[in-house]
Design a protein around this motif. Sequence first.
Motif, PDB file in Angstrom:
ATOM      1  N   THR A  75     -33.614  15.593  18.721  1.00 42.48           N
ATOM      2  CA  THR A  75     -33.137  16.940  19.023  1.00 42.48           C
ATOM      3  C   THR A  75     -31.836  16.891  19.821  1.00 42.48           C
ATOM      4  OG1 THR A  75     -35.383  17.852  19.006  1.00 42.48           O
ATOM      5  CG2 THR A  75     -33.712  19.098  20.208  1.00 42.48           C
ATOM      6  N   ALA A  76     -31.756  15.968  20.781  1.00 45.40           N
ATOM      7  CA  ALA A  76     -30.550  15.835  21.600  1.00 45.40           C
ATOM      8  C   ALA A  76     -29.358  15.401  20.746  1.00 45.40           C
ATOM      9  CB  ALA A  76     -30.792  14.840  22.727  1.00 45.40           C
ATOM     10  N   VAL A  77     -29.585  14.507  19.794  1.00 44.61           N
ATOM     11  CA  VAL A  77     -28.493  14.073  18.921  1.00 44.61           C
ATOM     12  C   VAL A  77     -28.032  15.222  18.035  1.00 44.61           C
ATOM     13  CG1 VAL A  77     -27.907  12.569  16.970  1.00 44.61           C
ATOM     14  CG2 VAL A  77     -29.076  11.621  18.956  1.00 44.61           C
ATOM     15  N   ARG A  78     -28.951  16.026  17.558  1.00 48.13           N
ATOM     16  CA  ARG A  78     -28.557  17.175  16.746  1.00 48.13           C
ATOM     17  C   ARG A  78     -27.754  18.175  17.578  1.00 48.13           C
ATOM     18  NH1 ARG A  78     -33.665  18.935  13.036  1.00 48.13           N
ATOM     19  NH2 ARG A  78     -32.436  20.857  13.084  1.00 48.13           N
ATOM     20  N   THR A  79     -28.135  18.360  18.833  1.00 46.42           N
ATOM     21  CA  THR A  79     -27.363  19.238  19.724  1.00 46.42           C
ATOM     22  C   THR A  79     -25.963  18.672  19.937  1.00 46.42           C
ATOM     23  OG1 THR A  79     -29.352  19.994  20.873  1.00 46.42           O
ATOM     24  CG2 THR A  79     -27.267  20.228  22.043  1.00 46.42           C
ATOM     25  N   LEU A  80     -25.880  17.362  20.125  1.00 46.58           N
ATOM     26  CA  LEU A  80     -24.577  16.706  20.274  1.00 46.58           C
ATOM     27  C   LEU A  80     -23.748  16.879  19.011  1.00 46.58           C
ATOM     28  CD1 LEU A  80     -22.539  14.749  21.635  1.00 46.58           C
ATOM     29  CD2 LEU A  80     -23.911  12.860  20.700  1.00 46.58           C
ATOM     30  N   ARG A  81     -24.365  16.682  17.872  1.00 49.47           N
ATOM     31  CA  ARG A  81     -23.632  16.829  16.604  1.00 49.47           C
ATOM     32  C   ARG A  81     -23.070  18.234  16.441  1.00 49.47           C
ATOM     33  NH1 ARG A  81     -27.526  17.336  11.962  1.00 49.47           N
ATOM     34  NH2 ARG A  81     -27.649  19.373  12.995  1.00 49.47           N
ATOM     35  N   ASP A  82     -23.874  19.250  16.764  1.00 51.45           N
ATOM     36  CA  ASP A  82     -23.395  20.624  16.621  1.00 51.45           C
ATOM     37  C   ASP A  82     -22.209  20.895  17.540  1.00 51.45           C
ATOM     38  OD1 ASP A  82     -25.507  20.765  14.897  1.00 51.45           O
ATOM     39  OD2 ASP A  82     -26.633  22.277  16.023  1.00 51.45           O
ATOM     40  N   ALA A  83     -22.267  20.354  18.765  1.00 51.27           N
ATOM     41  CA  ALA A  83     -21.142  20.498  19.686  1.00 51.27           C
ATOM     42  C   ALA A  83     -19.908  19.779  19.144  1.00 51.27           C
ATOM     43  CB  ALA A  83     -21.511  19.946  21.066  1.00 51.27           C
ATOM     44  N   LEU A  84     -20.114  18.601  18.562  1.00 55.41           N
ATOM     45  CA  LEU A  84     -18.988  17.855  17.989  1.00 55.41           C
ATOM     46  C   LEU A  84     -18.368  18.605  16.818  1.00 55.41           C
ATOM     47  CD1 LEU A  84     -20.306  14.168  18.058  1.00 55.41           C
ATOM     48  CD2 LEU A  84     -18.356  15.106  19.322  1.00 55.41           C
ATOM     49  N   TRP A  85     -19.197  19.260  16.008  1.00 52.08           N
ATOM     50  CA  TRP A  85     -18.668  20.062  14.899  1.00 52.08           C
ATOM     51  C   TRP A  85     -17.683  21.103  15.421  1.00 52.08           C
ATOM     52  CZ3 TRP A  85     -17.457  20.603  10.144  1.00 52.08           C
ATOM     53  CH2 TRP A  85     -18.205  20.061   9.097  1.00 52.08           C
ATOM     54  N   GLY A  99      -6.460  24.843  26.076  1.00 48.23           N
ATOM     55  CA  GLY A  99      -7.028  26.175  25.945  1.00 48.23           C
ATOM     56  C   GLY A  99      -7.514  26.522  24.554  1.00 48.23           C
ATOM     57  N   ASP A 100      -7.145  25.704  23.563  1.00 53.22           N
ATOM     58  CA  ASP A 100      -7.548  25.980  22.190  1.00 53.22           C
ATOM     59  C   ASP A 100      -8.388  24.858  21.594  1.00 53.22           C
ATOM     60  OD1 ASP A 100      -6.224  28.453  21.980  1.00 53.22           O
ATOM     61  OD2 ASP A 100      -4.329  27.460  21.559  1.00 53.22           O
ATOM     62  N   ALA A 101      -8.800  23.917  22.417  1.00 46.14           N
ATOM     63  CA  ALA A 101      -9.438  22.715  21.888  1.00 46.14           C
ATOM     64  C   ALA A 101     -10.951  22.721  22.020  1.00 46.14           C
ATOM     65  CB  ALA A 101      -8.860  21.481  22.567  1.00 46.14           C
ATOM     66  N   GLY A 102     -11.568  23.881  22.250  1.00 49.07           N
ATOM     67  CA  GLY A 102     -13.022  23.918  22.235  1.00 49.07           C
ATOM     68  C   GLY A 102     -13.641  24.607  23.432  1.00 49.07           C
ATOM     69  N   ASP A 103     -14.944  24.873  23.316  1.00 50.61           N
ATOM     70  CA  ASP A 103     -15.725  25.565  24.340  1.00 50.61           C
ATOM     71  C   ASP A 103     -16.121  24.593  25.443  1.00 50.61           C
ATOM     72  OD1 ASP A 103     -17.877  26.791  25.791  1.00 50.61           O
ATOM     73  OD2 ASP A 103     -18.194  28.138  24.083  1.00 50.61           O
ATOM     74  N   PRO A 104     -15.959  24.966  26.722  1.00 52.81           N
ATOM     75  CA  PRO A 104     -16.380  24.097  27.817  1.00 52.81           C
ATOM     76  C   PRO A 104     -17.850  23.693  27.736  1.00 52.81           C
ATOM     77  CG  PRO A 104     -14.983  25.851  28.659  1.00 52.81           C
ATOM     78  CD  PRO A 104     -15.240  26.168  27.211  1.00 52.81           C
ATOM     79  N   ALA A 105     -18.717  24.573  27.203  1.00 48.84           N
ATOM     80  CA  ALA A 105     -20.128  24.228  27.084  1.00 48.84           C
ATOM     81  C   ALA A 105     -20.330  23.057  26.134  1.00 48.84           C
ATOM     82  CB  ALA A 105     -20.919  25.443  26.604  1.00 48.84           C
ATOM     83  N   ASP A 106     -19.526  22.987  25.089  1.00 45.91           N
ATOM     84  CA  ASP A 106     -19.636  21.871  24.156  1.00 45.91           C
ATOM     85  C   ASP A 106     -19.122  20.577  24.782  1.00 45.91           C
ATOM     86  OD1 ASP A 106     -20.797  23.311  22.067  1.00 45.91           O
ATOM     87  OD2 ASP A 106     -18.859  23.982  21.311  1.00 45.91           O
ATOM     88  N   ARG A 112     -22.533  14.903  29.015  1.00 50.45           N
ATOM     89  CA  ARG A 112     -23.897  14.518  29.386  1.00 50.45           C
ATOM     90  C   ARG A 112     -24.385  13.351  28.530  1.00 50.45           C
ATOM     91  NH1 ARG A 112     -24.818  20.141  29.901  1.00 50.45           N
ATOM     92  NH2 ARG A 112     -25.744  20.228  27.819  1.00 50.45           N
ATOM     93  N   ALA A 113     -24.090  13.414  27.243  1.00 51.55           N
ATOM     94  CA  ALA A 113     -24.511  12.330  26.361  1.00 51.55           C
ATOM     95  C   ALA A 113     -23.784  11.033  26.706  1.00 51.55           C
ATOM     96  CB  ALA A 113     -24.251  12.702  24.906  1.00 51.55           C
ATOM     97  N   ALA A 114     -22.491  11.126  26.993  1.00 53.50           N
ATOM     98  CA  ALA A 114     -21.696   9.931  27.281  1.00 53.50           C
ATOM     99  C   ALA A 114     -22.050   9.300  28.613  1.00 53.50           C
ATOM    100  CB  ALA A 114     -20.210  10.288  27.262  1.00 53.50           C
TER     101      ALA A 114
END
Length: 207
Positions: A75-85, A99-106, A112-114
Motif C-alpha cells: 500500500t505504501a509503495v502504491r501511495t509513493l507511485r501515485d505521488a511520483l505520477w 512553484g510549478d513542480a508539484g504538490d508539497p504533500a507529494d 518519508r519513503a526516502a
Amino acid sequence: MTDERAPGLVLHSPGGTRFHFDPGALCLELLPTGGPGPYARYEVLHRPADLAGWAGESRLGLPPGAVRITAGQLTAVRTLRDALWRLAAARAAHGAATGDAGDPADYAVLNRAAARPPLAPQIAPDGTAAPPLPGDGDQLASTVARDAIALFTGPWADRVRECGADNCRLLFVDTSRPGRRRWCSMERCGNRHKVRALRARREQHEE
C-alpha cells in the motif's frame, strides 16, 4: 544491483501489442503499474507478489525472494507511485520551474519513503554487481524514492517528458544528447506517428 538486460520494461498496449519502454530512470519504471485517478484502471500491483515481480522486471533485476513485502508495504509503495505520477507529470508540464513542480504533500510522501534505509548493493567476487541482500518493501520504496529525488534535483530535472502521442501519457526522462526524444517507444507511438504521417502525405499527393 542491476542485471545485464537492456534497461526498461516490456509493456502491453490496450490492443495487446508488446513493446519495449525505457523511461530512463528506475522511479519512472514504477508508473506504468497503475496510478491515481484515471490511471487506477491500469493497476497491476494487487498483491505483494505483484510488486516483487515488478522488482524483477525493472532495471533493478531482483531475483525471486530478494524482497519481502507485506500488504502494508505494498500500500505504501502504491501511495509513493501515485505521488511520483503527479510530480513527474508536473515536471513534464512545467519543467523544474519553482512553484510549478508539484504538490508539497507529494514531496512529503517522497521524503518519508526516502528516509528509510534503501536496498543494500552487493558486489560479486568477479567484480560485477550482485543482487542486494534480502530486503523488504520499505527498502524497495526507499530505493525508488531516492532515485526520484536524484532525478528531480539533478541535471535531468528539466528533461522529464510526456510521450508526444495524443493518446499516450507515459512519462520518461530524455537522456539523449540532443534532447529531442518525443515518444515513449519508437516500436509503438513513434512508428504509429510515422505511419499516420506517411498516410497523410499519400492522401495529399492523390488529391
